[in-house]
Design an enzyme around this catalytic site. Structure first.
Site, PDB file in Angstrom:
ATOM      1  N   ASP A 472       4.029   6.613  -3.757  1.00 19.24           N
ATOM      2  CA  ASP A 472       3.499   6.879  -5.100  1.00 19.24           C
ATOM      3  C   ASP A 472       4.185   8.037  -5.803  1.00 19.24           C
ATOM      4  OD1 ASP A 472       1.499   4.973  -5.303  1.00 19.24           O
ATOM      5  OD2 ASP A 472       0.041   6.217  -4.251  1.00 19.24           O
ATOM      6  N   SER A 473       4.748   8.932  -5.016  1.00 18.41           N
ATOM      7  CA  SER A 473       5.264  10.168  -5.599  1.00 18.41           C
ATOM      8  C   SER A 473       6.780  10.140  -5.786  1.00 18.41           C
ATOM      9  CB  SER A 473       4.863  11.362  -4.727  1.00 18.41           C
ATOM     10  OG  SER A 473       5.601  11.336  -3.536  1.00 18.41           O
TER      11      SER A 473
END
Ligand code: GLC
Length: 785
Positions: A472-473
């Site tokens: 996600d990052s």
């Protein structure tokens, strides 16, 4: 210091002291009404949805921690001294404290001043209520006069409003004792709610107003009612509403009494009457245990590794059920306020549990496929109450693509796994709506998913990143169209192979051949553009610049593309080299760091995104991201390296960490999401236990790639990759309604390779045991060599 151990008979985790490094929790309920309960009675409850149907209140990040909960105070009527049998909230020095967390229940017992008390919490099977069963026994001398006071603090149903709009919620939440039935009812003038708290014993007093019970400047540790020794009979016309009953107990030496408290999200007088009779408790508790036994019995193992056995037979499947029910919404780390279920997360959660609850998995897959757009990508998140979806995290930065490059691919992997496990090929022809209301069969949904990845490409023709891939990052995609994900390219290879195998099995050879060609092209692109010399690169940013290469200063090597090289079935030699590099550069005693070296410096680095908000060694910035670690077990399994598969499995194994509980802090019976990595000052501290994809993949890695028993379209493949010193193992597993009693022998001390397979005494060619689908039991003898 150790804080507990596994009870070898029951599989329960027994906590021996209340002051664990963090509250060690368990889940109650079966996905409808339930909640969390800690080893000192802390926690809260919700009904269907922790955000919109919160029933009881919990204060996250508060001091003291882990309050409130489901409490009982006991008081000696003659001295006025009082304590909590669950230790919190009074925290009196109790003797013989013990907490037993088991499947669907928690029991906490202790002794104080000649009184033994035991609290068992559980949600009866199929009921939307929780029971707290209190057994109090006089184990001392002389008659004892005791008071018993219950305490539950109700929340406004909208848990966010409960914390942010105190005037509104504090005006409309009210509580009273219903005079006729004696039940405490929390209700509101605005919403249709009637939360109830009931008791099986005769009531001598009650409270429903927190201010009266606790005292304006009192505390749960020293509440005004206990200080005074009597309830105030308060009726809450506004403010904070609670449920508390006062009871008198007179106990001769050796005498005991049981009180059953019930808390429920809806008033149901028949149910209240049912639990008025404490004798029904045993049968209700047994029914719950029988249901869990059924669930757990679908796969049981006996290996030379005792801790692995307990994890695979008890705790790992318990955790897998919790993740399927509650995704990532409500734990000690997720306050149950925000996230619904993730498409990617829930698709992966199904992988470990499909053999046990195939119907529920099908329902989950149907819900998730409805989130797919006609172009093939899917919403990132779904809210199960409404079935609506959204782009989740991506909405935080609308300037970036509002889609993720992996959600739809994990959905394909979950669906193929469902088909392999169940043989329910009709599912492929089931009609399921797309997000815009148009309809397609599951087969069409799968094809659209494949098409989406194929049509969205960045640098070197590798799949475009979108807002992020599994990580996600990792957010390099600002829209130039260059940013690409090597991990997704590898996932895509796996998807193409799985779907090609499926079509081939169904006799659709032409489409299978097309997909195989596509797969070969993808794998060639990866080999041509993403091989860095000793390992695979990770991604490309919006300028086409590499991420995850020895040529860079930070994040030279990333774990995911080394593990997924094997999962994607890429060139064997390179996949092996890649895993060797990961082993050298990233492996630690607590698992693999996600990348090395971590990013450092001030502020977020735009070309990378979220990863660079973390300090070095935390979470995705070089922390040990346990979910990603589990793929190392799968990779080692696929590459036939049994020593490493087992080594990696144990590095994460919660039960192997009992003796470093002070360092790790989290529960040693479930997986956590992350551990601070080697670059962090507090390397080894573990965080975010329970609701993590680690649970599902750790189970899949161990049962399907280490022990090597995995479903395929027409049978069970048995292809173990185990340590050479193991002389074998046994597994009893349900598969399509039949039971397979598998005994694997390893006479020559090999790590992989199967010399012979016998089913019911008959030799079978190859390593696939047929799908009998006959409801019978079959003996499988496998000799490795
Ligand atoms: C969290 C998310 C998961 C994501 C992972 C890595 O665990 O729930 O969806 O893949 O972080 O960023």
């Amino acid at each position: 210091m150790t804080y507990g151990h596994v009870d070898k008979e029951t599989g329960e985790y027994v906590i021996e002291r209340p002051d664990t490094p963090t509250p060690w929790i368990n889940y109650l309920g079966e996905g409808v009404y339930g909640g969390i309960v800690s080893n000192t009675g802390g926690g809260y409850s919700f009904y269907k949805d922790p955000k919109n149907r919160r029933v009881t209140r919990y204060r996250y990040n508060a001091v003291p921690d882990d309050q409130p909960g489901r409490y009982v105070y006991l008081q000696d009527r003659s001295s006025g001294e009082y304590w909590s049998p669950t230790w919190q909230p009074v925290k009196e020095d109790v003797d013989d404290y013990e907490c037993r967390h088991g499947p669907g229940y928690t029991t906490i017992e202790s002794k104080y001043d000649g009184i033994a008390a035991e609290m068992t919490y559980f949600v009866p099977l199929g009921e939307d209520c929780e029971l707290w069963v209190l057994d109090v026994e006089n184990v001392g001398e002389g008659t004892r006069q005791l008071g018993a006071f219950s305490y539950v603090e109700f929340s406004f149903p909208d848990a966010l409003a409960d914390q942010t709009n105190l005037d509104w919620t504090g005006q409309i939440m009210r509580a009273r004792v219903d005079e006729e039935s004696g039940v405490i009812e929390a209700y509101s003038s605005a919403e249709e709610i009637s939360y109830t708290h009931a008791t099986s014993a005769e009531v001598v007093g009650f409270d429903t107003q927190r201010r009266e019970f606790v005292g304006q400047y009192g505390s749960l540790e020293e509440p005004a009612v206990l200080e005074a020794g009597a309830a105030r009979n308060s009726q809450a016309t506004h403010d904070n509403v609670i449920g508390s009953f006062e009871h008198d107990l007179e106990l001769e030496p050796g005498e005991s009494e049981r009180i059953v408290f019930m808390t429920a999200p809806e008033r149901d007088d028949d149910r209240i009457a049912k639990y008025d009779d404490p004798s029904v408790i045993e049968s209700e508790f047994e029914a719950l245990q029988a249901e869990w036994d059924d669930y757990l019995s679908t796969l049981q193992v006996e290996t030379p590794d005792a801790e692995m056995n307990t994890m695979l037979n008890v705790w790992n499947p318990i955790q897998c059920r919790s993740t399927l029910y509650w995704s990532r919404t409500a734990s000690r780390y997720q306050a149950g306020l925000g996230r619904g279920m993730g498409t990617r997360d829930s698709s992966q959660d199904t992988l470990s549990i499909v053999h046990a609850v195939p119907d529920q998995v099908r329902e989950t897959l149907e819900m998730l496929w409805k989130l797919q757009f006609p172009d093939g990508h899917a919403w990132h998140q779904v809210y199960p109450l409404s079935g609506e979806g959204d782009a989740g995290l991506a909405t935080e930065d609308p300037s970036k693509p509002q889609w993720f490059s992996d959600d739809h691919l994990f959905l394909v992997l979950g669906t193929v796994q469902y088909l392999k496990e169940t043989g329910d090929y009709d599912f492929l022809e089931a009609d399921i709506p797309f997000e815009d209301g148009s309809t397609g069969t599951v087969r069409e949904h799968i094809e659209r998913a494949i098409e989406f990845t194929d049509e969205h490409r960045g640098t070197h023709g590798l799949p475009r990143m979108g807002y992020a891939d599994w990580n996600d990052s990792l957010n390099p995609d600002d829209g130039s169209g260059e940013a690409a994900s090597v991990m997704v390219a590898m996932m895509y290879c796996r998807v193409l192979k799985e779907v090609a195998d499926l079509y081939e099995f169904l006799g659709e050879d032409d489409r299978a051949a097309e997909l195989r060609t596509q797969r070969a092209e993808e794998s060639e692109r990866i080999d041509d553009h993403a091989w860095d010399g000793e390992w695979y690169t990770r991604a490309y940013d919006d300028d086409g610049r590499v991420i995850g290469s020895a040529s860079e200063d930070y994040q030279q090597i990333s774990l995911n593309t080394q593990t997924w090289a094997a999962l994607g079935g890429l060139d064997d030699e390179r996949a092996e080299r890649a895993m060797e590099s990961a082993h050298e550069r990233l492996n630690t005693e607590y698992g693999f760091a996600l990348l090395d070296p971590p990013w450092e410096g001030e502020g977020t680095i735009d070309r990378i995104g979220g990863t660079t908000t973390y300090p070095p060694g935390a979470k995705e910035n070089g922390g040990i991201f346990c979910h990603a670690h589990t793929w190392s077990v799968v990779a080692a399994g696929l590459l036939g390296d049994g020593e490493r598969a087992h080594q990696y499995y144990r590095q994460l194994l919660p039960l192997a960490h009992d003796d470093v509980a002070d360092l790790r802090r989290v529960e040693p019976y479930v997986y956590c999401q992350n551990v601070l990595g080697p670059a962090h000052e507090e390397f080894g501290v573990a965080k975010n236990s329970w609701l993590t994809g680690t649970a599902s993949w750790a189970y899949v890695g161990a049962t399907q790639y280490l022990l090597g028993v995995r479903p395929t379209f027409d049978g069970l493949v048995i292809d173990p990759t185990i340590p050479a010193e193991w002389d074998g193992f046994e597994m009893e597993r349900e598969f399509r309604g039949a039971t397979y009693e598998i005994a694997v022998e390893n006479p020559d001390g090999v790590e992989s390779g199967v010399a012979s397979v016998e089913v019911d005494g008959e030799k079978v060619d190859g390593d696939v045991v047929p799908a009998f689908e006959d409801g019978g039991s079959h003996e499988v003898r496998v000799v490795m060599g």
